[in-house]
Write a protein that holds these residues in place. Structure first.
Motif, PDB file in Angstrom:
ATOM      1  N   ARG A 215       0.989  -1.218   0.046  1.00 34.65           N
ATOM      2  CA  ARG A 215       0.228  -0.225   0.155  1.00 34.65           C
ATOM      3  C   ARG A 215       0.831   1.287  -0.016  1.00 34.65           C
ATOM      4  O   ARG A 215       0.397   2.285  -0.668  1.00 34.65           O
ATOM      5  CB  ARG A 215      -0.899  -0.139   0.961  1.00 34.65           C
ATOM      6  N   SER A 216       2.055   1.266   0.738  1.00 33.37           N
ATOM      7  CA  SER A 216       2.840   2.428   0.765  1.00 33.37           C
ATOM      8  C   SER A 216       3.214   2.823  -0.650  1.00 33.37           C
ATOM      9  O   SER A 216       3.261   4.032  -0.769  1.00 33.37           O
ATOM     10  CB  SER A 216       3.774   2.106   1.723  1.00 33.37           C
ATOM     11  N   LEU A 217       3.707   1.952  -1.262  1.00 35.81           N
ATOM     12  CA  LEU A 217       4.368   2.150  -2.778  1.00 35.81           C
ATOM     13  C   LEU A 217       3.380   2.802  -3.703  1.00 35.81           C
ATOM     14  O   LEU A 217       3.387   3.740  -4.347  1.00 35.81           O
ATOM     15  CB  LEU A 217       4.850   0.924  -3.336  1.00 35.81           C
ATOM     16  N   LYS A 392       3.890   6.350   6.906  1.00 33.55           N
ATOM     17  CA  LYS A 392       4.783   7.317   8.010  1.00 33.55           C
ATOM     18  C   LYS A 392       5.940   6.541   8.494  1.00 33.55           C
ATOM     19  O   LYS A 392       6.903   6.978   9.172  1.00 33.55           O
ATOM     20  CB  LYS A 392       3.654   7.266   9.442  1.00 33.55           C
ATOM     21  N   HIS A 393       6.001   5.044   8.228  1.00 35.65           N
ATOM     22  CA  HIS A 393       7.346   4.299   8.453  1.00 35.65           C
ATOM     23  C   HIS A 393       8.641   4.735   7.644  1.00 35.65           C
ATOM     24  O   HIS A 393       9.575   4.332   7.962  1.00 35.65           O
ATOM     25  CB  HIS A 393       6.951   2.933   8.287  1.00 35.65           C
ATOM     26  N   VAL A 394       8.595   5.477   6.542  1.00 37.52           N
ATOM     27  CA  VAL A 394       9.528   5.770   5.828  1.00 37.52           C
ATOM     28  C   VAL A 394      10.638   6.414   6.439  1.00 37.52           C
ATOM     29  O   VAL A 394      11.868   6.408   6.200  1.00 37.52           O
ATOM     30  CB  VAL A 394       9.155   6.623   4.495  1.00 37.52           C
ATOM     31  N   ASP A 395      10.279   7.230   7.557  1.00 41.49           N
ATOM     32  CA  ASP A 395      11.289   7.989   8.368  1.00 41.49           C
ATOM     33  C   ASP A 395      11.897   7.199   9.419  1.00 41.49           C
ATOM     34  O   ASP A 395      13.129   7.136   9.502  1.00 41.49           O
ATOM     35  CB  ASP A 395      10.567   9.136   9.122  1.00 41.49           C
ATOM     36  N   GLU A 396      11.353   6.078   9.839  1.00 43.02           N
ATOM     37  CA  GLU A 396      11.838   5.144  10.601  1.00 43.02           C
ATOM     38  C   GLU A 396      12.866   4.284   9.806  1.00 43.02           C
ATOM     39  O   GLU A 396      13.848   4.142  10.578  1.00 43.02           O
ATOM     40  CB  GLU A 396      10.844   4.242  11.347  1.00 43.02           C
TER      41      GLU A 396
END
Length: 401
Positions: A215-217, A392-396
């Motif tokens: 989903r993120s992509l 939101k996980h892209v920064d982690e």
């Protein structure tokens, strides 16, 4: 001070192969900006309407979007180096033929072939720099976006000079520059990267489609699709309402590209660190929507159009780096596959926007293309906000580099 020196050194100290791709990327992206100042001249010389001339961008982006899906299949079989060189040859051939064409529809078709070459080069160049760089994903993306910015900024200036002589000049200029890029890449890029690629597992043609299960992509790809409608409305239609000659358009888009280059390298990483990738992206997209809105309201005021185009360069430079970094960290699939899937979705917007802008102006008035472009960029802001939990996980992930 010590920490800053270490960081800047790690960005600059790259293998020779990375710099070879970097310089070839500058020349490849000059091709996009070279054509921009001559759009009105082509319309005048070939008795074409603005909507017909904007198809030069539509055919280019449409073919590039579809071709992105097969770049991984090709590069995993013939290697990074040969994929890049093949892309360069295809661009050189089709741009040279475009410079010798005598009607707008032939050029539109040839620009599609140019898009195929660009797809092979662009998708592979990004994954090549990220893979071959020893400084981590975030810094590698900054390096790639710097090449993009430099190419886009110098391109319009050269295009304005050559276009003032003849509209054919920039097409033949691209072909000549591609020959230089081919020689440089052949000499500087070592065979070791090619061997490393050949040992890797061969990418399936279905890999980009399977990557879209994440989903993120898809969220980032569709956000970029909506945003690109605004981007290419500015690129393809703004030259028709500025009332400038080839030199004037060249200087405006030079200033635009310089700001794009500076912000993609200088301010985007700082914003990312301070506010986070997704929040920064949302802010840049919102401000870009306001720029397009201003262009739509004051379309008849020349200085407003010129100023907003230039200022938009800063917003686009920041956003390009932010969204590319996010894509590289968004999913667990291979970077080249993620780049192919994302680029397919992104360039669909780039294919739709130019022709749509030309037609909206013909059907209604010159204000409407910019207002519709602003609407799509606002849609991108809403879309990323609604789907925040998926990205939101892209920064982690990014903090690990």
């Amino acid at each position: 001070m010590e920490r800053l020196e270490v960081e800047s050194t790690s960005l600059i100290k790259q293998p020779k192969a990375v710099w070879a791709v970097f310089f070839a990327s500058i020349i490849a992206f000059m091709g996009l900006g070279l054509v921009d100042p001559i759009l009105p001249a082509i319309a005048g010389s070939l008795n074409a309407s603005p909507s017909e001339v904007t198809l030069l961008f539509t055919s280019y982006n449409a073919v590039m979007a579809i071709a992105m899906l097969i770049t991984g299949v090709i590069s995993s079989r013939i290697g990074i180096k040969w994929t890049l060189l093949t892309g360069i040859v295809v661009i050189a051939v089709f741009s040279a033929l475009g410079g010798m064409a005598s009607d707008v529809w032939t050029i539109i078709g040839l620009r599609g072939g140019w898009g195929l070459g660009n797809a092979l080069f662009v998708a592979t160049a990004l994954s090549a720099i990220v893979t071959l760089s020893g400084s981590g994903t975030a810094k590698a993306v900054i390096l790639y976006e710097a090449a993009v910015g430099l190419g886009i900024s110098v391109g319009p200036l050269v295009g304005g000079w050559l276009g003032a002589i003849s509209w054919r000049g920039p097409f033949l200029g691209v072909a000549s520059l591609m020959v230089i890029a081919f020689i440089g890449l052949s000499l500087l890029m070592p065979k070791s990267s090619e061997k490393a690629s050949s040992r890797a597992a061969r990418t399936s043609i279905w890999a980009p489609f399977r990557a879209m299960r994440y989903r993120s992509l898809v969220v980032l790809g569709l956000t970029a699709c909506f945003y690109n409608i605004g981007f290419f409305t500015l690129m393809a239609y703004a030259p028709f309402v500025m009332g400038l000659d080839e030199h004037g358009l060249g200087y405006v888009f030079l200033a635009w590209g310089v700001l794009l280059a500076i912000t993609s390298v200088g301010t985007a990483p700082k914003m990312q660190e301070k506010f986070g990738t997704v929040k920064s992206m949302g802010a840049m997209l919102f401000l870009f929507a306001l720029m397009l809105l201003a262009m739509g309201i004051w379309t008849d005021t020349q200085w407003v159009i010129i100023a907003t185009v230039i200022v938009a360069g800063a917003l686009l430079g920041n956003n390009n780096t932010l969204i590319t970094t996010a894509v590289m960290n968004a999913s667990p699939v291979e970077r080249s596959t993620a780049s192919a899937a994302y680029s397919f979705l992104r360039f669909l917007g780039g294919a739709l926007a130019p022709f749509m802008a030309g037609k909206l102006a013909e059907w209604f008035n010159p204000h409407v293309p910019f207002l519709v472009g602003a609407g799509f960029v606002l849609l991108a802001v809403l879309f990323i906000a609604i789907n925040h939990k998926h990205v939101k996980h892209v920064d982690e992930v990014g903090t690990g580099h």
